[in-house]
Design a protein around this motif. Structure first.
Motif, PDB file in Angstrom:
ATOM      1  N   ALA A 106      36.970  47.441  53.340  1.00 17.34           N
ATOM      2  CA  ALA A 106      37.202  47.709  54.760  1.00 17.34           C
ATOM      3  C   ALA A 106      35.907  47.425  55.502  1.00 17.34           C
ATOM      4  O   ALA A 106      34.823  47.764  55.017  1.00 17.34           O
ATOM      5  CB  ALA A 106      37.633  49.152  54.975  1.00 17.34           C
ATOM      6  N   ASP A 107      36.041  46.778  56.660  1.00 16.54           N
ATOM      7  CA  ASP A 107      34.851  46.539  57.471  1.00 16.54           C
ATOM      8  C   ASP A 107      34.289  47.863  57.943  1.00 16.54           C
ATOM      9  O   ASP A 107      35.039  48.791  58.283  1.00 16.54           O
ATOM     10  CB  ASP A 107      35.189  45.667  58.685  1.00 16.54           C
ATOM     11  N   LEU A 108      32.988  47.929  57.977  1.00 14.38           N
ATOM     12  CA  LEU A 108      32.301  49.130  58.418  1.00 14.38           C
ATOM     13  C   LEU A 108      32.371  49.225  59.929  1.00 14.38           C
ATOM     14  O   LEU A 108      32.217  48.228  60.631  1.00 14.38           O
ATOM     15  CB  LEU A 108      30.840  49.056  57.960  1.00 14.38           C
ATOM     16  N   ASP A 109      32.650  50.409  60.429  1.00 20.34           N
ATOM     17  CA  ASP A 109      32.647  50.635  61.873  1.00 20.34           C
ATOM     18  C   ASP A 109      31.254  51.078  62.289  1.00 20.34           C
ATOM     19  O   ASP A 109      30.650  51.944  61.665  1.00 20.34           O
ATOM     20  CB  ASP A 109      33.657  51.720  62.260  1.00 20.34           C
ATOM     21  N   TRP A 110      30.755  50.452  63.332  1.00 16.78           N
ATOM     22  CA  TRP A 110      29.458  50.840  63.894  1.00 16.78           C
ATOM     23  C   TRP A 110      29.755  51.564  65.194  1.00 16.78           C
ATOM     24  O   TRP A 110      30.529  51.099  66.003  1.00 16.78           O
ATOM     25  CB  TRP A 110      28.597  49.615  64.182  1.00 16.78           C
ATOM     26  N   GLY A 111      29.130  52.674  65.394  1.00 22.20           N
ATOM     27  CA  GLY A 111      29.342  53.377  66.651  1.00 22.20           C
ATOM     28  C   GLY A 111      29.068  54.849  66.515  1.00 22.20           C
ATOM     29  O   GLY A 111      28.371  55.306  65.623  1.00 22.20           O
ATOM     30  N   SER A 112      29.655  55.592  67.402  1.00 21.89           N
ATOM     31  CA  SER A 112      29.458  57.040  67.393  1.00 21.89           C
ATOM     32  C   SER A 112      30.795  57.721  67.622  1.00 21.89           C
ATOM     33  O   SER A 112      30.951  58.556  68.494  1.00 21.89           O
ATOM     34  CB  SER A 112      28.447  57.437  68.462  1.00 21.89           C
ATOM     35  N   SER A 114      32.257  59.715  65.672  1.00 27.11           N
ATOM     36  CA  SER A 114      32.316  60.946  64.883  1.00 27.11           C
ATOM     37  C   SER A 114      33.275  60.821  63.712  1.00 27.11           C
ATOM     38  O   SER A 114      33.770  61.804  63.197  1.00 27.11           O
ATOM     39  CB  SER A 114      32.679  62.145  65.757  1.00 27.11           C
ATOM     40  N   ASN A 115      33.564  59.602  63.298  1.00 24.85           N
ATOM     41  CA  ASN A 115      34.380  59.346  62.123  1.00 24.85           C
ATOM     42  C   ASN A 115      33.456  59.374  60.913  1.00 24.85           C
ATOM     43  O   ASN A 115      32.347  58.858  60.959  1.00 24.85           O
ATOM     44  CB  ASN A 115      35.043  57.968  62.264  1.00 24.85           C
ATOM     45  N   GLU A 116      33.905  59.945  59.846  1.00 22.96           N
ATOM     46  CA  GLU A 116      33.088  60.111  58.647  1.00 22.96           C
ATOM     47  C   GLU A 116      32.561  58.786  58.101  1.00 22.96           C
ATOM     48  O   GLU A 116      31.529  58.735  57.460  1.00 22.96           O
ATOM     49  CB  GLU A 116      33.915  60.835  57.578  1.00 22.96           C
ATOM     50  N   ASP A 117      33.283  57.678  58.360  1.00 24.81           N
ATOM     51  CA  ASP A 117      32.885  56.386  57.819  1.00 24.81           C
ATOM     52  C   ASP A 117      32.079  55.527  58.790  1.00 24.81           C
ATOM     53  O   ASP A 117      31.709  54.413  58.459  1.00 24.81           O
ATOM     54  CB  ASP A 117      34.123  55.605  57.371  1.00 24.81           C
ATOM     55  N   ASP A 118      31.840  55.997  60.002  1.00 23.03           N
ATOM     56  CA  ASP A 118      31.083  55.231  60.987  1.00 23.03           C
ATOM     57  C   ASP A 118      29.582  55.398  60.777  1.00 23.03           C
ATOM     58  O   ASP A 118      29.110  56.466  60.401  1.00 23.03           O
ATOM     59  CB  ASP A 118      31.406  55.681  62.413  1.00 23.03           C
ATOM     60  N   LEU A 119      28.849  54.326  61.031  1.00 16.79           N
ATOM     61  CA  LEU A 119      27.388  54.372  60.990  1.00 16.79           C
ATOM     62  C   LEU A 119      26.835  53.938  62.342  1.00 16.79           C
ATOM     63  O   LEU A 119      27.422  53.111  63.026  1.00 16.79           O
ATOM     64  CB  LEU A 119      26.836  53.439  59.910  1.00 16.79           C
ATOM     65  N   LYS A 120      25.701  54.491  62.692  1.00 14.67           N
ATOM     66  CA  LYS A 120      25.006  54.062  63.900  1.00 14.67           C
ATOM     67  C   LYS A 120      24.255  52.768  63.578  1.00 14.67           C
ATOM     68  O   LYS A 120      23.727  52.611  62.484  1.00 14.67           O
ATOM     69  CB  LYS A 120      24.021  55.137  64.349  1.00 14.67           C
ATOM     70  N   ARG A 121      24.195  51.861  64.551  1.00 18.28           N
ATOM     71  CA  ARG A 121      23.511  50.578  64.333  1.00 18.28           C
ATOM     72  C   ARG A 121      21.997  50.729  64.248  1.00 18.28           C
ATOM     73  O   ARG A 121      21.353  50.027  63.488  1.00 18.28           O
ATOM     74  CB  ARG A 121      23.829  49.603  65.456  1.00 18.28           C
ATOM     75  N   SER A 151      24.324  58.345  60.286  1.00 23.12           N
ATOM     76  CA  SER A 151      25.719  58.771  60.237  1.00 23.12           C
ATOM     77  C   SER A 151      26.190  59.177  61.629  1.00 23.12           C
ATOM     78  O   SER A 151      25.512  59.920  62.328  1.00 23.12           O
ATOM     79  CB  SER A 151      25.891  59.958  59.285  1.00 23.12           C
ATOM     80  N   SER A 152      27.357  58.684  62.017  1.00 15.68           N
ATOM     81  CA  SER A 152      27.961  59.114  63.278  1.00 15.68           C
ATOM     82  C   SER A 152      28.661  60.461  63.115  1.00 15.68           C
ATOM     83  O   SER A 152      28.964  61.129  64.083  1.00 15.68           O
ATOM     84  CB  SER A 152      28.988  58.082  63.762  1.00 15.68           C
ATOM     85  N   TYR A 153      28.910  60.830  61.886  1.00 21.99           N
ATOM     86  CA  TYR A 153      29.592  62.091  61.577  1.00 21.99           C
ATOM     87  C   TYR A 153      28.546  63.194  61.492  1.00 21.99           C
ATOM     88  O   TYR A 153      27.711  63.185  60.589  1.00 21.99           O
ATOM     89  CB  TYR A 153      30.346  61.943  60.252  1.00 21.99           C
TER      90      TYR A 153
END
Length: 175
Positions: A106-112, A114-121, A151-153
């Motif tokens: 799965a493509d990684l989501d970048w952002g904020s 607050s999803n457990e799998d999202d990362l900040k850029r 981590s956005s989470y």
């Protein structure tokens, strides 16, 4: 990667993942032995996730990092120099993906979100390294310690940081 939250440290589930890094740097002389070195570096980062001895997945990311290092050269002989380097880096996540134990990507989501799998850029950290220069051919070891929580989470105080060991080779065009 390293992870902790308010309850525990989860570093033992993150195992090393091999990647490459490519880039160029310019060194500006400050004194006879000190230089300021900077330039863009494309770095593969991430980790293998392991639970109870079983690989449970992978996180793979590619960052462009711009280190700004104070680099000192010390002459051992006419042909051999040793060097040390230290300073901050600024990193920006470009692409990434996750892979589970079944091999599903799965493509990684970048952002904020607050999803457990999202990362900040954005990633900011410190780099420390040393090596040897033989007639312009350099071989060195370095460690980058992320200082920002990527981590956005943030539930429960979750903090995820990049940690990178690098083996580098390069060629210095001028002395």
């Amino acid at each position: 990667l390293s992870e902790k939250d308010d309850d525990a440290n989860y570093n033992d589930i993150y195992k090393s993942k091999v990647g490459i890094h490519l880039g160029v740097a310019i060194e500006q002389e400050i004194s006879d032995i000190l230089f300021l070195a900077a330039g863009p570096m494309v770095n593969m980062k991430g980790a293998r996730l392991e639970f109870l001895g079983t690989i449970a997945g992978k996180i793979s990311t590619i960052y462009i990092d711009i280190p700004i290092l104070l680099k000192g050269y010390f002459e051992i002989s006419d042909d051999v120099l040793i060097y040390g380097a230290a300073g901050p880096y600024l990193g920006m996540g470009l692409v990434g993906n996750t892979k589970n134990e079944d091999g599903d990507k799965a493509d990684l989501d970048w952002g904020s979100n607050s999803n457990e799998d999202d990362l900040k850029r954005l990633d900011i950290g410190l780099s420390l390294g040393a090596g040897v220069d033989f007639n312009g051919i350099q071989v060195g070891l370095a460690f980058d310690q992320g200082l920002f929580n990527i981590s956005s989470y943030t539930e429960g105080g979750t903090k995820l940081k990049n940690n990178v060991f690098r083996l580098t080779t390069g060629y210095r065009l001028s002395k």
